[in-house]
Motif scaffolding. Structure first.
Motif, mmCIF file in Angstrom:
data_model
loop_
_atom_site.group_PDB
_atom_site.id
_atom_site.type_symbol
_atom_site.label_atom_id
_atom_site.label_comp_id
_atom_site.label_asym_id
_atom_site.label_seq_id
_atom_site.Cartn_x
_atom_site.Cartn_y
_atom_site.Cartn_z
ATOM 1 N N ASP A 1 13.991 23.682 -6.632
ATOM 2 C CA ASP A 1 12.642 24.163 -6.374
ATOM 3 C C ASP A 1 12.311 24.160 -4.888
ATOM 4 O O ASP A 1 12.704 23.254 -4.146
ATOM 5 C CB ASP A 1 11.610 23.290 -7.101
ATOM 6 N N THR A 2 11.578 25.191 -4.484
ATOM 7 C CA THR A 2 10.992 25.244 -3.150
ATOM 8 C C THR A 2 9.485 25.349 -3.327
ATOM 9 O O THR A 2 9.002 25.941 -4.301
ATOM 10 C CB THR A 2 11.503 26.445 -2.337
ATOM 11 N N ALA A 3 8.741 24.774 -2.392
ATOM 12 C CA ALA A 3 7.290 24.743 -2.555
ATOM 13 C C ALA A 3 6.606 24.573 -1.213
ATOM 14 O O ALA A 3 7.239 24.234 -0.204
ATOM 15 C CB ALA A 3 6.886 23.597 -3.491
ATOM 16 N N VAL A 4 5.303 24.813 -1.222
ATOM 17 C CA VAL A 4 4.446 24.511 -0.076
ATOM 18 C C VAL A 4 3.799 23.161 -0.347
ATOM 19 O O VAL A 4 3.294 22.907 -1.441
ATOM 20 C CB VAL A 4 3.360 25.582 0.106
ATOM 21 N N SER B 1 0.839 -1.208 0.000
ATOM 22 C CA SER B 1 0.000 0.000 0.000
ATOM 23 C C SER B 1 0.868 1.250 0.000
ATOM 24 O O SER B 1 0.607 2.207 -0.725
ATOM 25 C CB SER B 1 -0.936 0.014 1.215
ATOM 26 N N TYR B 2 1.911 1.222 0.814
ATOM 27 C CA TYR B 2 2.796 2.384 0.919
ATOM 28 C C TYR B 2 3.508 2.656 -0.396
ATOM 29 O O TYR B 2 3.618 3.810 -0.827
ATOM 30 C CB TYR B 2 3.809 2.162 2.031
ATOM 31 N N LEU B 3 3.992 1.621 -1.057
ATOM 32 C CA LEU B 3 4.663 1.812 -2.334
ATOM 33 C C LEU B 3 3.743 2.501 -3.345
ATOM 34 O O LEU B 3 4.192 3.287 -4.171
ATOM 35 C CB LEU B 3 5.124 0.456 -2.890
ATOM 36 N N GLY B 4 2.461 2.233 -3.248
ATOM 37 C CA GLY B 4 1.501 2.844 -4.164
ATOM 38 C C GLY B 4 1.228 4.312 -3.898
ATOM 39 O O GLY B 4 0.646 5.002 -4.746
ATOM 40 N N PHE B 5 1.645 4.806 -2.743
ATOM 41 C CA PHE B 5 1.381 6.200 -2.394
ATOM 42 C C PHE B 5 2.182 7.189 -3.235
ATOM 43 O O PHE B 5 1.898 8.385 -3.222
ATOM 44 C CB PHE B 5 1.692 6.458 -0.920
ATOM 45 N N PHE B 6 3.208 6.730 -3.948
ATOM 46 C CA PHE B 6 4.091 7.638 -4.678
ATOM 47 C C PHE B 6 3.714 7.795 -6.146
ATOM 48 O O PHE B 6 4.442 8.412 -6.914
ATOM 49 C CB PHE B 6 5.542 7.159 -4.560
ATOM 50 N N ALA B 7 2.575 7.253 -6.532
ATOM 51 C CA ALA B 7 2.175 7.284 -7.937
ATOM 52 C C ALA B 7 1.797 8.679 -8.418
ATOM 53 O O ALA B 7 1.969 9.002 -9.598
ATOM 54 C CB ALA B 7 1.006 6.323 -8.169
ATOM 55 N N ASP B 8 1.299 9.529 -7.525
ATOM 56 C CA ASP B 8 0.856 10.865 -7.950
ATOM 57 C C ASP B 8 0.788 11.774 -6.726
ATOM 58 O O ASP B 8 -0.243 11.875 -6.070
ATOM 59 C CB ASP B 8 -0.512 10.780 -8.629
ATOM 60 N N VAL B 9 1.894 12.439 -6.423
ATOM 61 C CA VAL B 9 1.996 13.308 -5.250
ATOM 62 C C VAL B 9 2.424 14.697 -5.712
ATOM 63 O O VAL B 9 3.465 14.844 -6.352
ATOM 64 C CB VAL B 9 3.011 12.758 -4.231
ATOM 65 N N ASN B 10 1.638 15.701 -5.393
ATOM 66 C CA ASN B 10 1.882 17.051 -5.893
ATOM 67 C C ASN B 10 2.061 18.055 -4.757
ATOM 68 O O ASN B 10 1.563 17.853 -3.644
ATOM 69 C CB ASN B 10 0.717 17.516 -6.772
ATOM 70 N N CYS B 11 2.752 19.147 -5.063
ATOM 71 C CA CYS B 11 2.854 20.250 -4.115
ATOM 72 C C CYS B 11 1.667 21.193 -4.313
ATOM 73 O O CYS B 11 0.961 21.135 -5.324
ATOM 74 C CB CYS B 11 4.167 21.002 -4.291
ATOM 75 N N GLU B 12 1.443 22.062 -3.343
ATOM 76 C CA GLU B 12 0.360 23.048 -3.453
ATOM 77 C C GLU B 12 0.749 24.173 -4.400
ATOM 78 O O GLU B 12 -0.074 24.649 -5.190
ATOM 79 C CB GLU B 12 0.036 23.610 -2.074
ATOM 80 N N GLY B 13 1.990 24.608 -4.325
ATOM 81 C CA GLY B 13 2.456 25.690 -5.192
ATOM 82 C C GLY B 13 3.916 25.982 -4.941
ATOM 83 O O GLY B 13 4.437 25.722 -3.848
ATOM 84 N N TYR B 14 4.582 26.508 -5.950
ATOM 85 C CA TYR B 14 6.015 26.818 -5.841
ATOM 86 C C TYR B 14 6.235 28.159 -5.147
ATOM 87 O O TYR B 14 5.421 29.081 -5.263
ATOM 88 C CB TYR B 14 6.652 26.844 -7.228
#
Length: 215
Positions: free
Chosen positions: A178-181, A94-107
């Motif tokens: 890159d830096t981001a929130v 399950s944990y390995l699947g968590f990295f399929a689509d992870v995004n930041c809020e904004g740069y």
């Protein structure tokens, strides 16, 4: 309406949106940060060869997952944790699947406050993901100080370091370019403690449980 010039065209046109009055500039920002792909991690579970999560203040919660040549996955913890037995492979998968689509809020690249912020904010954790075909991502997560929109500004959140925001962090990634929130809502599933992968599963625990850090 707003004047717009199509690339390669000889003259501009007035463009508007039906039932809308005003400038379209906010809808067509020329700021690169507004248009960039906000991906932090995007790798299928089967392509991951190694994950390392190192907690700066809670080293006993740190862990590393490694995939062997035969496809099996091992989980290693801080030596002080001792032998844990066989990992719960349901949780590991399950944990390995968590990295399929992870995004930041904004740069936040170029924001004047970032240099001083990152030099004073403590780090929460360091995440490294290595995959097939040369995929690598190194993310340093920093605590974000309280600000006027912090939900825990006046009401502490149980189990949280309430001198910092409970919902958002700062992150540095893409080879420190890159830096981001980033949001707890998105990254919370990644911030797991290593010992959790050796516990028995219970309904929905793999995606919704909020663990208590072991000190």
């Amino acid at each position: 309406g707003s004047y717009m010039l199509i690339e390669g065209a000889a003259r501009p046109f007035i463009v508007n949106i039906p039932l809308f009055e005003g400038s379209l500039t906010p809808r067509y920002s020329a700021d690169l940060k507004d248009w960039r792909d906000r991906t932090v991690f995007r790798i299928p579970a089967e392509d991951i060869t190694e994950i390392s999560v190192q907690y700066v203040d809670e080293p006993l919660n740190s862990f590393k997952m490694q995939r062997g040549a035969d496809g099996s996955v091992t989980v290693s913890l801080d030596p002080q944790m001792g032998e844990q037995g066989e990992p719960n492979m349901s949780r590991v998968q399950s944990y390995l699947g968590f990295f399929a689509d992870v995004n930041c809020e904004g740069y936040t690249n170029g924001e004047p406050f970032m240099d001083s912020m990152l030099s004073t904010c403590p780090r929460r954790c360091i995440i490294d993901v290595i995959g097939k075909n040369g995929y690598t991502q190194h993310v340093t997560v920093f605590w974000r100080p309280l600000y006027r929109r912090s939900k825990n500004l006046n009401t502490p959140v149980p189990g949280h370091k309430n001198e910092y925001d409970a919902d958002r962090y700062f992150a540095v990634f893409n080879d420190n370019r890159d830096t981001a929130v980033i949001q707890e809502f998105v990254f919370g599933k990644i911030f797991r403690a290593g010992y959790e992968f050796f516990q028995h599963s219970s309904p929905a625990i793999d995606t919704t449980v909020i663990h208590e850090h072991r000190h």
